[in-house]
Design a protein around this motif. Structure first.
Motif, short mmCIF file in Angstrom:
data_model
loop_
_atom_site.label_atom_id
_atom_site.label_comp_id
_atom_site.label_asym_id
_atom_site.label_seq_id
_atom_site.Cartn_x
_atom_site.Cartn_y
_atom_site.Cartn_z
N THR A 184 0.80 -1.22 0.00
CA THR A 184 0.00 0.00 0.00
C THR A 184 0.83 1.27 0.00
O THR A 184 0.38 2.30 -0.46
N GLY A 185 2.08 1.20 0.51
CA GLY A 185 2.84 2.44 0.68
C GLY A 185 2.15 3.34 1.68
O GLY A 185 1.42 2.87 2.56
N TYR A 186 2.34 4.64 1.55
CA TYR A 186 1.67 5.59 2.44
C TYR A 186 0.33 6.01 1.84
O TYR A 186 0.11 7.18 1.51
N SER A 187 -0.55 5.06 1.65
CA SER A 187 -1.86 5.37 1.11
C SER A 187 -2.89 4.50 1.82
O SER A 187 -2.55 3.60 2.58
N TRP A 188 -4.15 4.77 1.55
CA TRP A 188 -5.24 4.02 2.18
C TRP A 188 -5.93 3.22 1.08
O TRP A 188 -6.95 3.58 0.55
N ARG A 189 -5.29 2.14 0.71
CA ARG A 189 -5.84 1.27 -0.32
C ARG A 189 -5.43 -0.16 -0.01
O ARG A 189 -4.49 -0.40 0.76
N PRO A 190 -6.11 -1.13 -0.60
CA PRO A 190 -5.66 -2.51 -0.40
C PRO A 190 -4.31 -2.73 -1.08
O PRO A 190 -4.05 -2.19 -2.15
N ILE A 212 7.65 -4.19 -20.44
CA ILE A 212 8.32 -4.72 -19.25
C ILE A 212 7.41 -4.48 -18.04
O ILE A 212 7.03 -3.34 -17.75
N ILE A 213 7.05 -5.55 -17.34
CA ILE A 213 6.28 -5.43 -16.11
C ILE A 213 7.24 -5.49 -14.94
O ILE A 213 7.91 -6.50 -14.71
N PHE A 214 7.33 -4.38 -14.22
CA PHE A 214 8.21 -4.30 -13.05
C PHE A 214 7.36 -4.22 -11.79
O PHE A 214 6.41 -3.41 -11.71
N VAL A 215 7.70 -5.03 -10.77
CA VAL A 215 6.95 -5.04 -9.52
C VAL A 215 7.87 -4.66 -8.35
O VAL A 215 8.91 -5.29 -8.15
N ASP A 216 7.47 -3.61 -7.64
CA ASP A 216 8.07 -3.29 -6.35
C ASP A 216 7.51 -4.31 -5.37
O ASP A 216 6.36 -4.23 -4.96
N ASN A 217 8.34 -5.28 -4.99
CA ASN A 217 7.88 -6.43 -4.20
C ASN A 217 8.10 -6.24 -2.70
O ASN A 217 7.92 -7.19 -1.92
N CYS A 218 8.50 -5.05 -2.27
CA CYS A 218 8.82 -4.80 -0.87
C CYS A 218 7.64 -5.17 0.04
O CYS A 218 6.49 -4.84 -0.27
N TYR A 219 7.96 -5.84 1.13
CA TYR A 219 7.02 -6.27 2.18
C TYR A 219 6.18 -7.48 1.79
O TYR A 219 5.41 -7.98 2.61
N GLY A 220 6.30 -7.98 0.53
CA GLY A 220 5.40 -9.01 0.08
C GLY A 220 5.98 -10.42 -0.01
O GLY A 220 5.22 -11.39 -0.10
N ARG A 328 -3.97 -11.68 3.30
CA ARG A 328 -2.80 -10.79 3.24
C ARG A 328 -1.94 -11.08 2.03
O ARG A 328 -1.81 -12.22 1.59
N THR A 329 -1.29 -10.01 1.55
CA THR A 329 -0.27 -10.15 0.51
C THR A 329 1.02 -9.45 0.90
O THR A 329 2.00 -9.50 0.19
N ASP A 330 1.00 -8.76 2.05
CA ASP A 330 2.21 -8.15 2.59
C ASP A 330 2.09 -8.09 4.11
O ASP A 330 1.09 -8.53 4.69
N ILE A 331 3.10 -7.53 4.77
CA ILE A 331 3.14 -7.54 6.23
C ILE A 331 2.62 -6.23 6.84
O ILE A 331 2.64 -6.08 8.06
N ILE A 332 2.13 -5.31 6.02
CA ILE A 332 1.79 -3.97 6.51
C ILE A 332 0.37 -3.93 7.05
O ILE A 332 -0.56 -4.45 6.45
N GLN A 333 0.22 -3.26 8.19
CA GLN A 333 -1.10 -3.01 8.78
C GLN A 333 -1.28 -1.50 8.93
O GLN A 333 -0.52 -0.84 9.63
N ILE A 400 -2.53 8.28 9.32
CA ILE A 400 -2.53 6.82 9.27
C ILE A 400 -1.16 6.31 9.73
O ILE A 400 -0.13 6.79 9.25
N ALA A 401 -1.17 5.35 10.65
CA ALA A 401 0.06 4.68 11.06
C ALA A 401 0.20 3.38 10.29
O ALA A 401 -0.80 2.69 10.04
N TYR A 402 1.43 3.05 9.91
CA TYR A 402 1.71 1.84 9.16
C TYR A 402 2.62 0.95 10.01
O TYR A 402 3.80 1.25 10.20
N LEU A 403 2.04 -0.10 10.55
CA LEU A 403 2.76 -1.04 11.41
C LEU A 403 3.22 -2.22 10.56
O LEU A 403 2.49 -2.68 9.69
#
Length: 427
Positions: A184-190, A212-220, A328-333, A400-403
């Motif tokens: 999600t990054g710093y946003s309010w979306r799934p 080219i399909i590039f994916v930022d896979n961080c946290y996932g 879930r698809t990442d560790i962010i809450q 919004i806090a991101y834990l």
């Protein structure tokens, strides 16, 4: 919770009986959810173990290299293990990446040229990429746009990629690379789960098969049983002080995907024509191997902490994303506080519950790479590690806090209880 644990939490950390009772209730409610993620962890652990076996990993590969680093077998084998696990042709795993943003930047700059067009289809990217792209507040810093790379942005529609707008943009512009941000990054979306990602990758490739399909896979990494490169993504990147480092890797990042694209990224990290053949590893290879081996387990401990936090905050009347029972698809809450005071008290509480620097009073500050002030709790063994229990938030509406993180579920629950107690005691 046994009575001795309960008493220690009450006397040392001033956790109320009401909150402790709620803790026990939440654990009961979540038992089926936690069991579901145990099964994913078990599969991913076997997947990593198989890669170690197939690459014949030996302790002889853990030695230090220096200087140019030519012939570093451990470095090359670590690349091969990552490539196997992620279903990729090639990988570049290096301690020389200073963070995930650096790895992403190498992937972008390595494969985009003046006149090319980059299009993100998951809305505004994470804040630290703004200056990389050229949409941040800093000007003339050598961004992609400074070098003549064009940029397009398509936001979500009803929580999903906007296929109609994507189709239109691809028809109107000669797009070379599509950027997808998994978390999600710093946003309010799934965050984008991999079922949705597989569908949108197929859709984009149907419009333009050489894109080219590039994916930022961080946290996932390791949160589902497949990775984006197994679903048609051409290139992915992430950080070793997040999931794949398993809380052991001291620094670094990775890029994985099509061999030619990884090679171009390697030329950007080091030198054109040399790429990944150079670069000594300073004796950290064992830690990077061991962290990757632990990553399926550690990542699921973090997910369990996030699920626990979501359910606890739901009971207390807060809006959270994702909800406790959403897959879930990442560790962010994400937790929406609606005003700065509560947000800041919660983040400070996470710091108070940390094993390192628990006595430190974290405050909002002008953090490099961000346009807003950011408050960050990270009492971690690895500086800034977000696979360890941590929490951060930009000081901007809707507050919004991101834990994320937690290398043991036991500690994650304790830290979250301390944070919630700190918030409630001052209301």
């Amino acid at each position: 919770m046994i009575e001795k644990t309960r008493q220690l939490l009450k006397t040392r950390y001033r956790i109320s009986d009401e909150l402790l009772d709620l803790h026990d209730r939440v654990l009961e409610e979540l038992a089926p959810e936690l069991s579901y993620y145990d099964e994913i962890r078990e599969y991913n652990q076997l997947k990593v173990t198989r890669a170690f076996h197939e690459e014949r990993i030996s302790d002889s590969m853990f030695s230090m290299s220096s200087g140019y680093g030519y012939g570093d077998l451990g470095r090359d084998k670590l690349d091969a293990v990552y490539a196997r696990v992620f279903g990729a042709e090639s990988a570049l795993v290096r301690p020389h990446f200073v963070n995930g943003t650096h790895a992403i930047t190498a992937a972008l700059f390595g494969n985009l040229r003046p006149g090319d067009t980059l299009m993100t289809i998951t809305g505004r990217p994470y804040d630290t990429l703004h200056n990389v792209i050229g949409i941040g507040s800093k000007k003339n810093v050598g961004s992609l746009m400074d070098y003549g790379v064009n940029y397009l942005e398509v936001d979500f529609k009803d929580g999903l990629p906007d296929k109609e707008t994507i189709r239109q943009m691809l028809a109107e512009h000669d797009v070379k690379m599509v950027h997808i941000q998994r978390s999600t990054g710093y946003s309010w979306r799934p965050s984008m789960n991999l079922t949705v990602m597989a569908d949108i990758i197929r859709f984009v490739k149907d419009q333009k098969d050489d894109i080219i399909i590039f994916v930022d896979n961080c946290y996932g990494e390791f949160i589902e049983t497949v990775e984006p490169t197994e679903l048609g993504a051409d290139l992915i990147a992430g950080s070793l002080i997040k999931n794949p480092g398993g809380s052991i890797a001291p620094t670094g990042g990775y890029i994985a995907g099509r061999a030619d694209l990884v090679e171009q990224a390697a030329y950007r990290l080091t030198v054109p024509g040399i790429g990944g053949e150079c670069g000594s590893t300073f004796g950290v290879t064992r830690l990077m191997f061991q962290g990757f081996f632990l990553a399926p387990h550690i990542s699921m401990e973090a997910v369990k902490g996030a699920i626990f936090c979501a359910r606890l905050m739901e009971h207390l009347g807060y809006e959270v994303k994702p909800r406790a029972t959403e897959r879930r698809t990442d560790i962010i809450q994400a937790i929406r506080f609606g005003e700065p005071g509560k947000l800041i008290r919660f983040v400070k509480g996470i710091q108070y519950g940390a094993p390192v620097d628990s006595f430190v009073e974290c405050e909002p500050w002008d953090m490099p790479g961000y346009d807003d002030q950011v408050i960050m709790a990270s009492g971690s063994f690895i500086q800034g590690s977000s696979i360890e229990l941590s929490c951060d938030a930009p000081i901007r509406e809707p507050y919004i806090a991101y834990l994320q993180g937690g290398i043991t579920f036991d500690h994650a629950r304790t830290g979250i209880l301390i944070a919630v107690s700190n918030t409630l005691q001052q209301e």
